[in-house]
Design a protein around this motif. Sequence first.
Motif, mmCIF file in Angstrom:
data_model
loop_
_atom_site.group_PDB
_atom_site.id
_atom_site.type_symbol
_atom_site.label_atom_id
_atom_site.label_comp_id
_atom_site.label_asym_id
_atom_site.label_seq_id
_atom_site.Cartn_x
_atom_site.Cartn_y
_atom_site.Cartn_z
ATOM 1 N N LYS A 1 0.840 -1.204 0.000
ATOM 2 C CA LYS A 1 0.000 0.000 0.000
ATOM 3 C C LYS A 1 0.875 1.255 0.000
ATOM 4 O O LYS A 1 1.980 1.246 0.505
ATOM 5 N N PHE A 2 0.372 2.401 -0.414
ATOM 6 C CA PHE A 2 -0.796 2.607 -1.241
ATOM 7 C C PHE A 2 -0.273 3.104 -2.567
ATOM 8 O O PHE A 2 0.332 4.171 -2.628
ATOM 9 N N GLN A 3 -0.488 2.346 -3.650
ATOM 10 C CA GLN A 3 0.067 2.670 -4.960
ATOM 11 C C GLN A 3 -1.046 2.564 -6.012
ATOM 12 O O GLN A 3 -1.233 1.504 -6.620
ATOM 13 N N PRO A 4 -1.787 3.652 -6.241
ATOM 14 C CA PRO A 4 -2.923 3.605 -7.177
ATOM 15 C C PRO A 4 -2.538 3.123 -8.576
ATOM 16 O O PRO A 4 -3.264 2.318 -9.169
ATOM 17 N N ASP A 5 -1.410 3.600 -9.105
ATOM 18 C CA ASP A 5 -1.004 3.199 -10.456
ATOM 19 C C ASP A 5 -0.779 1.688 -10.525
ATOM 20 O O ASP A 5 -1.212 1.024 -11.476
ATOM 21 N N LEU A 6 -0.070 1.154 -9.537
ATOM 22 C CA LEU A 6 0.215 -0.278 -9.528
ATOM 23 C C LEU A 6 -1.062 -1.093 -9.334
ATOM 24 O O LEU A 6 -1.251 -2.133 -9.974
ATOM 25 N N LEU A 7 -1.942 -0.604 -8.480
ATOM 26 C CA LEU A 7 -3.210 -1.287 -8.254
ATOM 27 C C LEU A 7 -4.005 -1.392 -9.550
ATOM 28 O O LEU A 7 -4.516 -2.469 -9.906
ATOM 29 N N VAL A 8 -4.114 -0.299 -10.268
ATOM 30 C CA VAL A 8 -4.850 -0.292 -11.532
ATOM 31 C C VAL A 8 -4.152 -1.182 -12.565
ATOM 32 O O VAL A 8 -4.813 -1.890 -13.334
ATOM 33 N N SER A 9 -2.838 -1.173 -12.571
ATOM 34 C CA SER A 9 -2.100 -2.025 -13.516
ATOM 35 C C SER A 9 -2.383 -3.502 -13.266
ATOM 36 O O SER A 9 -2.558 -4.282 -14.218
ATOM 37 N N VAL A 10 -2.453 -3.901 -12.000
ATOM 38 C CA VAL A 10 -2.761 -5.290 -11.668
ATOM 39 C C VAL A 10 -4.174 -5.652 -12.125
ATOM 40 O O VAL A 10 -4.405 -6.733 -12.688
ATOM 41 N N VAL A 11 -5.118 -4.747 -11.904
ATOM 42 C CA VAL A 11 -6.501 -4.984 -12.343
ATOM 43 C C VAL A 11 -6.564 -5.114 -13.859
ATOM 44 O O VAL A 11 -7.226 -6.015 -14.403
ATOM 45 N N GLN A 12 -5.867 -4.231 -14.564
ATOM 46 C CA GLN A 12 -5.888 -4.279 -16.031
ATOM 47 C C GLN A 12 -5.224 -5.552 -16.557
ATOM 48 O O GLN A 12 -5.706 -6.158 -17.516
ATOM 49 N N ASP A 13 -4.137 -5.964 -15.923
ATOM 50 C CA ASP A 13 -3.467 -7.202 -16.341
ATOM 51 C C ASP A 13 -4.393 -8.397 -16.173
ATOM 52 O O ASP A 13 -4.427 -9.299 -17.028
ATOM 53 N N ARG A 14 -5.122 -8.408 -15.082
ATOM 54 C CA ARG A 14 -6.067 -9.504 -14.845
ATOM 55 C C ARG A 14 -7.173 -9.513 -15.898
ATOM 56 O O ARG A 14 -7.553 -10.565 -16.438
ATOM 57 N N LEU A 15 -7.679 -8.328 -16.243
ATOM 58 C CA LEU A 15 -8.725 -8.240 -17.261
ATOM 59 C C LEU A 15 -8.208 -8.684 -18.627
ATOM 60 O O LEU A 15 -8.907 -9.399 -19.368
ATOM 61 N N ARG A 16 -6.984 -8.290 -18.944
ATOM 62 C CA ARG A 16 -6.394 -8.733 -20.217
ATOM 63 C C ARG A 16 -6.305 -10.242 -20.278
ATOM 64 O O ARG A 16 -6.563 -10.868 -21.338
ATOM 65 N N SER A 17 -5.930 -10.869 -19.177
ATOM 66 C CA SER A 17 -5.787 -12.335 -19.174
ATOM 67 C C SER A 17 -7.126 -13.025 -19.393
ATOM 68 O O SER A 17 -7.185 -14.103 -19.996
ATOM 69 N N ILE A 18 -8.207 -12.400 -18.916
ATOM 70 C CA ILE A 18 -9.543 -12.979 -19.119
ATOM 71 C C ILE A 18 -10.007 -12.794 -20.564
ATOM 72 O O ILE A 18 -10.578 -13.697 -21.163
ATOM 73 N N LEU A 19 -9.734 -11.610 -21.099
ATOM 74 C CA LEU A 19 -10.188 -11.301 -22.460
ATOM 75 C C LEU A 19 -9.357 -12.051 -23.510
ATOM 76 O O LEU A 19 -9.795 -12.227 -24.646
ATOM 77 N N GLY A 20 -8.180 -12.479 -23.102
ATOM 78 C CA GLY A 20 -7.316 -13.219 -24.039
ATOM 79 C C GLY A 20 -6.684 -12.305 -25.045
ATOM 80 O O GLY A 20 -6.335 -12.695 -26.158
#
Length: 313
Positions: free
Chosen positions: A294-313
């Motif tokens: 904590k607390f790193q907004p940029d890194l948090l969002v990057s992790v969320v986006q990486d997870r979404l990319r992995s789902i979308l393929g």
Amino acid sequence: MRKVLDTVDQRTKLVGENRLELLLFRINSTQLFAINVFKIKEVVKLPPLNNLPGSNHNVYGVANFRGMSIPVINLREAIGFSPMPVNDDCNLIITEYNRSVQAFLVGKVENIVNMSWSDIMPPPKTTGGHNYLTAITKIEDQGHLRLVSIIDVEKVLAEIIDYDVKLSDGVLDEALVSYMPGRKILIVDDSSTARKQVRDTLNQLGIEIIEASDGLQALQLLQSWADEGREVADELLMMITDAEMPEMDGYKLTFEVRNDPRMAALFITLNTSLSGSFNQAMVEKVGCNKFISKFQPDLLVSVVQDRLRSILG
């Protein structure tokens, strides 16, 4: 005073077993307060302090600690009491939270107690949302049970340090924006301040946030979904959990999720103010997918986006 904190290796073994150690101290004559030992670097007698003109009114001064200048926060004043009077009983509890080092001016430091997270309870709801506690517990002292109040240090620091949730330029992937609304993330943290920081960050993405204030509450929610036949890993983009929480810590929560086939595939990110290599080792041991300090907004969002990319393929 350093002897109070000398058993680091022994304390390390407690984490992952739903146990913790608390440093007990006083800021007045009638109440006991506590901070988790894992957040503490050292306890020292109050040294000479330098003034810091223009600082927050809760910052009592600056101390020199092992070559570093660190702010000293008058904890008693920061949680709503009159300022801590300086006398021979005063000590500094030097801590590391959210990748920063600070000291708290307190009175007499009592001792360390070893406890189970199952014995740590959230503060009563009747105390309202503006108290400075994450939890309470009781200890036995000379045949009597005594109440111990566990300080929400993240709330204290958030009122002194400006934590900006604004994302840096280029962090948000515009190609993913249309896929974010309707996605759900479960935030598990006993600090209302920490939950708000994550919520305010992820609300910028249009993601729906579900909150739980401790590990047991989160586990029961996930179990209820599984009992209804819902696919937990499909319901949630991920779960973001703190490490230290009443009743069940984040490590134990992760272990329980991983060992339930109905939810074992859930993506789990550990988001904690505890620092460094130790947490990375625990992440691997219990089966978290990611670790964020904590607390790193940029890194948090990057992790969320990486997870979404992995789902979308």
